[in-house]
Design a protein around this motif. Structure first.
Motif, PDB file in Angstrom:
ATOM      1  N   ILE A  63       0.816  -0.948  -0.119  1.00  0.00           N
ATOM      2  CA  ILE A  63       0.124   0.004   0.063  1.00  0.00           C
ATOM      3  C   ILE A  63       1.022   1.107   0.097  1.00  0.00           C
ATOM      4  N   ALA A  64       2.130   1.066   0.912  1.00  0.00           N
ATOM      5  CA  ALA A  64       2.904   2.495   0.835  1.00  0.00           C
ATOM      6  C   ALA A  64       3.368   2.694  -0.740  1.00  0.00           C
ATOM      7  N   LYS A  65       3.813   1.758  -1.319  1.00  0.00           N
ATOM      8  CA  LYS A  65       4.340   1.934  -2.614  1.00  0.00           C
ATOM      9  C   LYS A  65       3.244   2.814  -3.567  1.00  0.00           C
ATOM     10  N   MET A  66       2.004   2.251  -3.308  1.00  0.00           N
ATOM     11  CA  MET A  66       0.944   2.780  -4.177  1.00  0.00           C
ATOM     12  C   MET A  66       0.733   4.354  -3.653  1.00  0.00           C
ATOM     13  N   TYR A  67       1.209   4.743  -2.514  1.00  0.00           N
ATOM     14  CA  TYR A  67       0.802   6.260  -2.244  1.00  0.00           C
ATOM     15  C   TYR A  67       2.572   6.865  -2.208  1.00  0.00           C
ATOM     16  N   ALA A  68       3.432   6.323  -2.809  1.00  0.00           N
ATOM     17  CA  ALA A  68       4.839   6.863  -2.586  1.00  0.00           C
ATOM     18  C   ALA A  68       4.993   8.269  -2.790  1.00  0.00           C
ATOM     19  N   ASP A  69       4.141   8.758  -3.790  1.00  0.00           N
ATOM     20  CA  ASP A  69       4.396  10.232  -4.258  1.00  0.00           C
ATOM     21  C   ASP A  69       3.288  11.109  -3.714  1.00  0.00           C
ATOM     22  N   ARG A  70       2.569  10.508  -2.884  1.00  0.00           N
ATOM     23  CA  ARG A  70       1.532  11.222  -2.081  1.00  0.00           C
ATOM     24  C   ARG A  70       1.903  11.603  -0.547  1.00  0.00           C
ATOM     25  N   GLU A  71       1.694  12.855  -0.033  1.00  0.00           N
ATOM     26  CA  GLU A  71       1.806  12.967   1.333  1.00  0.00           C
ATOM     27  C   GLU A  71       0.665  12.560   2.278  1.00  0.00           C
ATOM     28  N   TYR A  72       1.327  11.588   3.256  1.00  0.00           N
ATOM     29  CA  TYR A  72       0.439  11.272   4.351  1.00  0.00           C
ATOM     30  C   TYR A  72       1.280  10.738   5.577  1.00  0.00           C
ATOM     31  N   GLU A  73       0.440  10.518   6.500  1.00  0.00           N
ATOM     32  CA  GLU A  73       0.901  10.302   7.874  1.00  0.00           C
ATOM     33  C   GLU A  73       0.635   8.808   8.203  1.00  0.00           C
TER      34      GLU A  73
END
Length: 447
Positions: free
Chosen positions: A211-221
């Protein structure tokens, strides 16, 4: 030999906890009943008491440590005549840290019998020493306090089965015995159901790394799940996967209830009592379970348990999750008594100070999101409950009266989620109709 103090199971479903705070330090002397530390479970923070006397020889788990498995050694207790130098001779720890135990091994790692303390549940007994509780054929494992009590009563300790670590005899094993009763006890199986491990209950799917790879270019906590959140995820996943839900919906007119409530609150004002709509809903459900007794039931695996009292659970939102404290014998209590008890349970739930018996059990639950402006929703059943009532907001709506005239009424939408293994459609409809009738004729609930 020094005695290991083990992480206790403070509730039937507890598998691990956080050692929140030590209230003793190395070198302190403790007696039976002394509070040694505070342990945070997935539901509450509870005090852990000593069941024997001795000196804290070494603290093995630092305060603030999370994920400490049940039956892991957390400290070492020295008995009379022992010193810190004897600790090296003690047995190795019972279990590794939770991060080091593979899921398939976790149940074995936490299998030993009772730990040192109160509130633990009987897990699968660990092999105990041979007759006489002598683990090495020469030494009898018993605490100094247990020895003194046995001497005073003339008990033969070789005939007493110890419940402490390694079969050690502690105060509780001899306190209530007389000489004729000091015979070897038979190991019994616990009647406490085994907790379903969170790992086994988790649905198949992508890992957090994926899941982290899917959102690698997005800012998240990234938010680490606490014990409560893990338990909620596991139980609700289990509920939706294994409980055959069906849903029944009704609109309930509240105008008579609102007028009656205002009248009662005016009369109760000198006593400092103010009834909420939720208090009436609890009472209406409790009475409905008595009016439709076949629906007052829970699913018990291969049978159904039909309860006599109305034990009603009410969902309470807290930071990071929710509790469902149970109002026992709710059908027998007045509205003011239910109101006071609910306020107390809700306040202690938010402080995570509820004891396990206060949020376990019941046959029926209520989840009220009307105060948040939600019109209607479907709630997930909390096993082993047979049903849960989802309560929406009361709002002004146009209604057609019995005479065909159009009017305005305060209407509340409710949805009854039902376990079809326990309650069939017609029976569920009968229960929901009884709840509706009680709320629309509130004075009858005082009869």
């Amino acid at each position: 030999m020094p005695t290991e103090i083990l992480m206790p199971a403070l509730s039937p479903t507890m598998e691990e906890g956080t050692l929140a705070k030590w209230l003793v330090k190395e070198g302190d002397t403790v007696a039976s009943g002394d509070v040694m530390c505070e342990i945070e479970t997935d539901k509450a923070t509870m005090e852990f008491e000593a069941v024997d006397e001795g000196v804290i020889g070494k603290i093995l788990i630092a305060e603030g440590t999370e994920g400490v498995k049940v039956n892991t050694a957390i400290a070492v207790l020295l008995e009379e005549g022992e010193s810190a130098g004897d600790i090296a001779e003690a047995s190795p720890p019972k279990a590794e840290a939770s991060s080091k135990v593979a899921p398939a091994e976790a149940s074995d790692a936490t299998a030993p019998a009772k730990g040192h303390g109160r509130g633990e549940t009987d897990a699968t007994p660990e092999p105990t020493p041979a007759a006489g509780n002598k683990s090495d054929g020469n030494r009898l494992f018993a605490s100094p306090l247990a020895r003194r009590i046995a001497a005073q009563k003339g008990l033969d300790l070789t005939q007493v089965k110890g419940s402490g670590p390694h079969g050690r005899i502690v105060k509780a094993d001899v306190e209530g015995l007389e000489k004729s009763e000091a015979t070897p006890a038979q190991a019994t199986k616990s009647d406490t159901p085994n907790a379903v491990s969170a790992a086994a209950s988790m649905p198949a799917g992508a890992s957090s790394d994926t899941i982290a790879k899917m959102y690698a270019d997005r800012e998240y906590e990234e938010i680490t799940l606490n014990g409560m959140r893990k338990t909620i995820a596991a139980r609700l996943t289990e509920a939706k996967q294994t409980v055959p839900h069906f849903y029944l919906r009704r609109d309930i007119q509240l105008d008579a209830l609102m007028a009656f409530r205002a009248q009662l609150n005016k009369q109760l004002e000198p006593r400092g009592v103010k009834l909420s709509v939720n208090d009436f809903i609890i009472k209406a459900c409790a009475l409905a379970l008595q009016q439709v007794p076949d629906a007052n039931a829970v699913w018990a695996g291969d049978k159904v348990f039909k309860l006599k009292p109305s034990d009603v659970a009410v969902a309470v939102a807290i930071e990071g999750g929710l509790f469902t404290p149970v109002l026992k014998d709710a059908e027998m209590k007045s509205l003011s008594a239910l109101s006071a008890e609910m306020k107390d349970l809700a306040a202690r739930a938010r402080d995570r100070k509820l004891a396990p018996h206060e949020y376990q059990g019941g046959s029926f639950a209520i989840s009220n999101l009307g105060m948040f402006g939600i019109d209607n929703f479907d709630a997930v059943i909390n096993p082993p409950h047979g049903a849960i009532l989802a309560v929406g907001a009361g709002t002004k709506k146009p209604v057609v009266g019995a005479d065909g005239a159009l009017g305005i009424a305060t209407v509340m939408s409710v949805t009854l989620s039902v376990d079809h293994r326990v309650i069939d459609g017609a029976l569920g409809a009968e229960l929901l109709n009884a709840i509706k009738d009680n709320l629309e004729a509130p004075m009858t609930m005082l009869a």
